[in-house]
Scaffold this motif. Structure first.
Motif, mmCIF file in Angstrom:
data_model
loop_
_atom_site.group_PDB
_atom_site.id
_atom_site.type_symbol
_atom_site.label_atom_id
_atom_site.label_comp_id
_atom_site.label_asym_id
_atom_site.label_seq_id
_atom_site.Cartn_x
_atom_site.Cartn_y
_atom_site.Cartn_z
ATOM 1 N N PRO A 139 0.800 -1.222 0.000
ATOM 2 C CA PRO A 139 0.000 0.000 0.000
ATOM 3 C C PRO A 139 0.839 1.282 0.000
ATOM 4 O O PRO A 139 1.900 1.342 0.591
ATOM 5 C CB PRO A 139 -0.830 -0.113 1.277
ATOM 6 C CG PRO A 139 -0.088 -1.066 2.141
ATOM 7 C CD PRO A 139 0.707 -1.959 1.233
ATOM 8 N N ASN A 140 0.309 2.231 -0.711
ATOM 9 C CA ASN A 140 0.777 3.625 -0.783
ATOM 10 C C ASN A 140 2.273 3.838 -0.753
ATOM 11 O O ASN A 140 2.992 3.348 -1.595
ATOM 12 C CB ASN A 140 0.084 4.463 0.287
ATOM 13 C CG ASN A 140 -1.368 4.684 -0.093
ATOM 14 O OD1 ASN A 140 -1.712 4.706 -1.259
ATOM 15 N ND2 ASN A 140 -2.211 4.821 0.895
ATOM 16 N N LYS A 141 2.762 4.574 0.181
ATOM 17 C CA LYS A 141 4.141 5.063 0.176
ATOM 18 C C LYS A 141 5.171 3.951 0.365
ATOM 19 O O LYS A 141 6.338 4.153 0.085
ATOM 20 C CB LYS A 141 4.336 6.116 1.273
ATOM 21 C CG LYS A 141 3.416 7.301 1.154
ATOM 22 C CD LYS A 141 3.847 8.208 0.052
ATOM 23 C CE LYS A 141 2.964 9.436 0.012
ATOM 24 N NZ LYS A 141 3.060 10.199 -1.172
ATOM 25 N N ALA A 142 4.754 2.762 0.817
ATOM 26 C CA ALA A 142 5.718 1.687 1.021
ATOM 27 C C ALA A 142 6.265 1.193 -0.310
ATOM 28 O O ALA A 142 7.400 0.733 -0.390
ATOM 29 C CB ALA A 142 5.063 0.535 1.777
ATOM 30 N N SER A 143 5.477 1.281 -1.393
ATOM 31 C CA SER A 143 5.946 0.788 -2.692
ATOM 32 C C SER A 143 6.987 1.717 -3.290
ATOM 33 O O SER A 143 8.047 1.286 -3.703
ATOM 34 C CB SER A 143 4.768 0.610 -3.652
ATOM 35 O OG SER A 143 4.119 1.845 -3.869
ATOM 36 N N SER A 144 6.685 2.980 -3.366
ATOM 37 C CA SER A 144 7.628 3.969 -3.876
ATOM 38 C C SER A 144 7.131 5.339 -3.448
ATOM 39 O O SER A 144 6.006 5.708 -3.744
ATOM 40 C CB SER A 144 7.746 3.870 -5.396
ATOM 41 O OG SER A 144 6.478 3.933 -6.001
ATOM 42 N N PRO A 145 7.963 6.092 -2.737
ATOM 43 C CA PRO A 145 7.496 7.362 -2.175
ATOM 44 C C PRO A 145 7.100 8.413 -3.212
ATOM 45 O O PRO A 145 6.174 9.183 -2.989
ATOM 46 C CB PRO A 145 8.669 7.842 -1.331
ATOM 47 C CG PRO A 145 9.829 6.992 -1.669
ATOM 48 C CD PRO A 145 9.323 5.771 -2.371
ATOM 49 N N LYS A 146 7.768 8.444 -4.376
ATOM 50 C CA LYS A 146 7.443 9.465 -5.365
ATOM 51 C C LYS A 146 6.251 9.082 -6.247
ATOM 52 O O LYS A 146 5.600 9.961 -6.809
ATOM 53 C CB LYS A 146 8.658 9.741 -6.253
ATOM 54 C CG LYS A 146 9.821 10.365 -5.517
ATOM 55 C CD LYS A 146 10.984 10.583 -6.446
ATOM 56 C CE LYS A 146 12.194 11.080 -5.669
ATOM 57 N NZ LYS A 146 13.396 11.084 -6.486
ATOM 58 N N TYR A 147 6.019 7.792 -6.399
ATOM 59 C CA TYR A 147 4.910 7.337 -7.246
ATOM 60 C C TYR A 147 4.275 6.114 -6.604
ATOM 61 O O TYR A 147 4.486 4.982 -7.021
ATOM 62 C CB TYR A 147 5.427 7.016 -8.650
ATOM 63 C CG TYR A 147 4.350 6.916 -9.715
ATOM 64 C CD1 TYR A 147 3.152 7.600 -9.611
ATOM 65 C CD2 TYR A 147 4.548 6.153 -10.849
ATOM 66 C CE1 TYR A 147 2.190 7.522 -10.596
ATOM 67 C CE2 TYR A 147 3.591 6.067 -11.846
ATOM 68 C CZ TYR A 147 2.418 6.750 -11.710
ATOM 69 O OH TYR A 147 1.455 6.677 -12.684
ATOM 70 N N PRO A 148 3.469 6.336 -5.546
ATOM 71 C CA PRO A 148 2.872 5.218 -4.813
ATOM 72 C C PRO A 148 1.906 4.413 -5.688
ATOM 73 O O PRO A 148 1.404 4.891 -6.697
ATOM 74 C CB PRO A 148 2.143 5.883 -3.649
ATOM 75 C CG PRO A 148 2.043 7.313 -3.989
ATOM 76 C CD PRO A 148 3.095 7.625 -4.997
ATOM 77 N N ALA A 149 1.664 3.193 -5.265
ATOM 78 C CA ALA A 149 0.799 2.278 -6.019
ATOM 79 C C ALA A 149 -0.595 2.859 -6.219
ATOM 80 O O ALA A 149 -1.203 2.675 -7.280
ATOM 81 C CB ALA A 149 0.717 0.934 -5.298
ATOM 82 N N SER A 150 -1.101 3.576 -5.225
ATOM 83 C CA SER A 150 -2.436 4.173 -5.365
ATOM 84 C C SER A 150 -2.465 5.216 -6.475
ATOM 85 O O SER A 150 -3.449 5.319 -7.214
ATOM 86 C CB SER A 150 -2.881 4.792 -4.038
ATOM 87 O OG SER A 150 -1.972 5.808 -3.644
ATOM 88 N N ASP A 151 -1.382 5.979 -6.629
ATOM 89 C CA ASP A 151 -1.300 6.968 -7.711
ATOM 90 C C ASP A 151 -1.186 6.292 -9.076
ATOM 91 O O ASP A 151 -1.803 6.728 -10.056
ATOM 92 C CB ASP A 151 -0.110 7.905 -7.516
ATOM 93 C CG ASP A 151 -0.318 8.882 -6.366
ATOM 94 O OD1 ASP A 151 -1.398 8.836 -5.732
ATOM 95 O OD2 ASP A 151 0.600 9.680 -6.102
ATOM 96 N N GLN A 152 -0.403 5.205 -9.134
ATOM 97 C CA GLN A 152 -0.295 4.456 -10.384
ATOM 98 C C GLN A 152 -1.656 3.912 -10.794
ATOM 99 O O GLN A 152 -2.036 3.994 -11.965
ATOM 100 C CB GLN A 152 0.684 3.288 -10.233
ATOM 101 C CG GLN A 152 2.120 3.697 -10.086
ATOM 102 C CD GLN A 152 3.024 2.493 -9.954
ATOM 103 O OE1 GLN A 152 2.840 1.495 -10.628
ATOM 104 N NE2 GLN A 152 4.011 2.589 -9.070
ATOM 105 N N LEU A 153 -2.372 3.379 -9.822
ATOM 106 C CA LEU A 153 -3.698 2.828 -10.089
ATOM 107 C C LEU A 153 -4.649 3.915 -10.571
ATOM 108 O O LEU A 153 -5.358 3.735 -11.569
ATOM 109 C CB LEU A 153 -4.250 2.161 -8.819
ATOM 110 C CG LEU A 153 -5.640 1.563 -8.907
ATOM 111 C CD1 LEU A 153 -5.689 0.436 -9.926
ATOM 112 C CD2 LEU A 153 -6.078 1.058 -7.535
#
Length: 192
Positions: A139-153
Motif C-alpha cells: 500500500p501507498n508510500k511503502a511501494s515507492s514514495p514518489k509514485y505510490p501504487a495508489s497513484d499508479q492505479l
C-alpha cells in the motif's frame, strides 16, 4: 524493476502488452492517411456539433499528457518505463490525424481508431487490475514514495476511462457513417 510478479507482471505489461496496440497503430495509420488522401470519393461529412469534436480532441490530448505523466513519474522512481513511450508516440499520431482528418473522416480511419481504442482499453484494464493487486499488497508510500501504487492505479484508471470514451465515440461515428451511406427508402404513392 518489476513491482508485481505473477502473470502478467508489471514488466510484461509495460514492455509487451500495453505497447502492442500502439505498435499496430504506428504501423497502420501512416499508410492509411496517405491512402485516404488519394480517395476523396470515400469522404463522408458528419454533422457533429463543433464542441463535441473539440471535447474529443482535448480528451485525446489529456490521454497523451497522462502517458507523459506516467512515464515521468516511473522514471523519477527508477521503476522503468519499458516501451510505454510507444503509446505516447501513437497518441501524438492520433492527435495529428484527428487534426487533419476530422473535417473529412473516412470510414477506414474511424474503424482503425475504434479498434485501437478498444484494444488499448482492454490491455490497460488488465494493467489496472494488476496495479490493484500492487496497491493491495504494497500500500501507498511503502511501494515507492514518489509514485505510490495508489497513484499508479488512479492514473491508469483515468486512462482506461478515456480510452473507453474514445471507443464509444468512434463506434458512434462508424454507425453514423453507415446510416449516411444507406440509400433513402423509396416512398410509394397511391395514385387515386
Amino acid at each position: 524493476r518489476c513491482t508485481v510478479q505473477g502473470s502478467p507482471s508489471t514488466c510484461a505489461l509495460d514492455t509487451i502488452i500495453v505497447p502492442l496496440p500502439s505498435f499496430l497503430l504506428v504501423v497502420t495509420l501512416p499508410p492509411l492517411l496517405l491512402y485516404s488522401r488519394k480517395l476523396p470519393k470515400n469522404v463522408i461529412r458528419l454533422t457533429y456539433l463543433q464542441w463535441l469534436q473539440n471535447v474529443y480532441f482535448v480528451l485525446v490530448f489529456a490521454a497523451f499528457a497522462m502517458t507523459i505523466l506516467e512515464i515521468v513519474r516511473l522514471s523519477a522512481e527508477e521503476l522503468g518505463v519499458g516501451l510505454l513511450p510507444l503509446t505516447t508516440v501513437a497518441l501524438s499520431m492520433v492527435l495529428v490525424a484527428l487534426w487533419i482528418e476530422r473535417q473529412r473522416s473516412t470510414r477506414a480511419f474511424s474503424i482503425i481508431l475504434c479498434s485501437y481504442w478498444l484494444f488499448l482499453a482492454v490491455v490497460e484494464t488488465v494493467k489496472v487490475v494488476r496495479l490493484n493487486v500492487l496497491d493491495e499488497t504494497i500500500p501507498n508510500k511503502a511501494s515507492s514514495p514518489k509514485y505510490p501504487a495508489s497513484d499508479q492505479l488512479l492514473d491508469n484508471a483515468v486512462m482506461v476511462a478515456l480510452y473507453y470514451i474514445f471507443f464509444v465515440f468512434e463506434l458512434y461515428t462508424i454507425i453514423k457513417m453507415r446510416s449516411v451511406n444507406q440509400p433513402k427508402p423509396i416512398i410509394l404513392r397511391d395514385f387515386q
